[in-house]
Write a protein that holds these residues in place. Structure first.
Motif, PDB file in Angstrom:
ATOM      1  N   LEU A 174       0.873  -1.164   0.000  1.00  0.00           N
ATOM      2  CA  LEU A 174       0.000   0.000   0.000  1.00  0.00           C
ATOM      3  C   LEU A 174       0.915   1.221   0.000  1.00  0.00           C
ATOM      4  O   LEU A 174       1.619   1.475   0.985  1.00  0.00           O
ATOM      5  N   ILE A 175       0.922   1.952  -1.121  1.00  0.00           N
ATOM      6  CA  ILE A 175       1.885   3.032  -1.307  1.00  0.00           C
ATOM      7  C   ILE A 175       1.214   4.387  -1.115  1.00  0.00           C
ATOM      8  O   ILE A 175       0.216   4.705  -1.761  1.00  0.00           O
ATOM      9  N   PHE A 176       1.783   5.180  -0.204  1.00  0.00           N
ATOM     10  CA  PHE A 176       1.370   6.571  -0.019  1.00  0.00           C
ATOM     11  C   PHE A 176       2.507   7.459  -0.511  1.00  0.00           C
ATOM     12  O   PHE A 176       3.610   7.408   0.022  1.00  0.00           O
ATOM     13  N   HIS A 177       2.228   8.271  -1.540  1.00  0.00           N
ATOM     14  CA  HIS A 177       3.248   9.159  -2.095  1.00  0.00           C
ATOM     15  C   HIS A 177       2.950  10.588  -1.650  1.00  0.00           C
ATOM     16  O   HIS A 177       1.983  11.201  -2.104  1.00  0.00           O
ATOM     17  N   TYR A 178       3.782  11.104  -0.783  1.00  0.00           N
ATOM     18  CA  TYR A 178       3.582  12.424  -0.178  1.00  0.00           C
ATOM     19  C   TYR A 178       4.646  13.379  -0.697  1.00  0.00           C
ATOM     20  O   TYR A 178       5.816  13.264  -0.350  1.00  0.00           O
ATOM     21  N   ASN A 179       4.235  14.313  -1.560  1.00  0.00           N
ATOM     22  CA  ASN A 179       5.132  15.353  -2.054  1.00  0.00           C
ATOM     23  C   ASN A 179       5.042  16.537  -1.096  1.00  0.00           C
ATOM     24  O   ASN A 179       4.065  17.284  -1.106  1.00  0.00           O
ATOM     25  N   ALA A 180       6.044  16.683  -0.255  1.00  0.00           N
ATOM     26  CA  ALA A 180       6.000  17.691   0.807  1.00  0.00           C
ATOM     27  C   ALA A 180       5.921  19.102   0.245  1.00  0.00           C
ATOM     28  O   ALA A 180       5.238  19.970   0.804  1.00  0.00           O
ATOM     29  N   TRP A 181       6.617  19.350  -0.852  1.00  0.00           N
ATOM     30  CA  TRP A 181       6.646  20.689  -1.429  1.00  0.00           C
ATOM     31  C   TRP A 181       5.291  21.058  -2.039  1.00  0.00           C
ATOM     32  O   TRP A 181       4.797  22.170  -1.863  1.00  0.00           O
ATOM     33  N   GLU A 182       4.664  20.123  -2.752  1.00  0.00           N
ATOM     34  CA  GLU A 182       3.368  20.400  -3.372  1.00  0.00           C
ATOM     35  C   GLU A 182       2.276  20.610  -2.326  1.00  0.00           C
ATOM     36  O   GLU A 182       1.249  21.231  -2.613  1.00  0.00           O
ATOM     37  N   ASN A 183       2.480  20.076  -1.137  1.00  0.00           N
ATOM     38  CA  ASN A 183       1.458  20.162  -0.099  1.00  0.00           C
ATOM     39  C   ASN A 183       1.827  21.121   1.027  1.00  0.00           C
ATOM     40  O   ASN A 183       1.227  21.062   2.102  1.00  0.00           O
ATOM     41  N   ASP A 184       2.795  22.004   0.786  1.00  0.00           N
ATOM     42  CA  ASP A 184       3.222  22.860   1.897  1.00  0.00           C
ATOM     43  C   ASP A 184       2.284  24.039   2.144  1.00  0.00           C
ATOM     44  O   ASP A 184       2.533  24.857   3.017  1.00  0.00           O
ATOM     45  N   PHE A 185       1.163  24.125   1.374  1.00  0.00           N
ATOM     46  CA  PHE A 185       0.165  25.149   1.702  1.00  0.00           C
ATOM     47  C   PHE A 185      -0.637  24.748   2.935  1.00  0.00           C
ATOM     48  O   PHE A 185      -1.311  25.571   3.540  1.00  0.00           O
TER      49      PHE A 185
END
Length: 304
Positions: free
Chosen positions: A57-68
């Motif tokens: 089960l893969i969770f891909h978290y792009n920290a920069w795209e979600n820093d709002f």
């Protein structure tokens, strides 16, 4: 995905580490340490495509795209919810639909409490009602004070860990964190700390892409460290390595890669060059053939 820079051996190394550590009861975290533009995101995407969907089960978290999201835990929950909604549509996991559905509901309730208080919208009752959670949270611009007032952080973390534990009974959980070193210093540190709070001593495999040299500057700014002196006790990387040990078990350096076939990156353009000999300024002949082009490209792209 075409592997122009011979990354497969590096990806295979990561897959072997994942296979060896995926049953580790305390979890495991790996950092890919490479310069900006060295291909870390490409490697993560290729790695994810090579892991069996019915097992991980893969969770891909792009920290920069979600820093709002001012609170990284909300951003992480948003990513997890989206991933769970997607896999729920896959027929192969229909036997696990109950645990996926219950996880969606549990996570959406945590997020829903926040959005309901902030926006006056009830998003926590049903799965259908949280379709637009990402957009709602984006507009909410939650602060730390809002988050801790509406839903104490310690309670939220307990709930998330409980959900992960239930999911872990059916899946091997693989958490990818990309673009961390692009975030503002305070946010990057907060992401690392939230990941530690969520995943510490949980059976979760984390892989985090970083540029340690640039992340070091963020860490030192947050903690008010000044490394203008040159004495060993003021060595910036010693301090950074010591700090990162709390979050990362092993760090693997990533080179800029080396093409197996040097001219492949030209996509056939090299065939338009003529094989002929001419004199350079020194009068020595130059054989303008494929070998010359390979050497020329290697010099031109050196350091890029």
């Amino acid at each position: 995905m075409t592997d122009h820079l011979s990354r497969q051996p590096f990806i295979t190394l990561l897959k072997n580490i994942i296979a060896n550590q995926s049953n580790n009861k305390n979890g495991f975290s790996v950092a890919i340490d490479g310069d900006w533009g060295s291909g870390k995101t490409w490697i993560l995407d290729a790695l994810e495509s090579q892991l069996p969907n019915d097992e991980y089960l893969i969770f891909h978290y792009n920290a920069w795209e979600n820093d709002f999201y001012e609170e990284p835990l909300v951003a992480l929950l948003s990513v997890m919810l989206e991933s769970l909604r997607q896999i729920k549509k896959v027929k192969e996991i229909c036997s696990r639909a109950n645990v996926v559905s219950s996880s969606i509901l549990a996570l959406s309730k945590i997020v829903g409490v926040i959005t309901e208080k902030k926006l006056g919208v009830n998003l926590s009752d049903t799965f259908d009602a949280i379709k637009n959670t990402n957009a709602a949270l984006h507009d909410a611009a939650l602060t730390d004070e809002d988050f801790n007032t509406l839903l104490p952080l310690s309670n939220a973390l307990k709930q998330v860990r409980k959900v992960l534990s239930e999911l872990n009974s059916d899946f091997k959980i693989f958490l990818v964190v990309d673009e961390l070193d692009r975030c503002l210093p305070e946010y990057a540190i907060k992401v690392l700390e939230r990941l530690h709070h969520v995943c510490n001593k949980m059976q979760v495999f984390q892989i985090i892409s970083i540029d340690k040299f640039n992340l070091a500057d963020s860490i030192c700014k947050v903690f008010g460290k000044n490394f203008l002196k040159t004495t060993p006790e003021h060595n910036i990387m010693q301090f950074v390595d010591s700090y990162l040990q709390k979050f990362i078990d092993i760090s693997i350096p990533l080179s800029n890669g080396k093409p197996d076939k040097s001219l492949e990156v030209m996509n056939g353009l090299e065939k338009e060059f003529c094989e002929w000999t001419r004199d350079n300024s020194a009068g020595a002949p130059i054989d303008f053939n494929e070998n010359f082009l390979e050497e020329f490209l290697a010099e031109m792209f050196s350091g890029i």
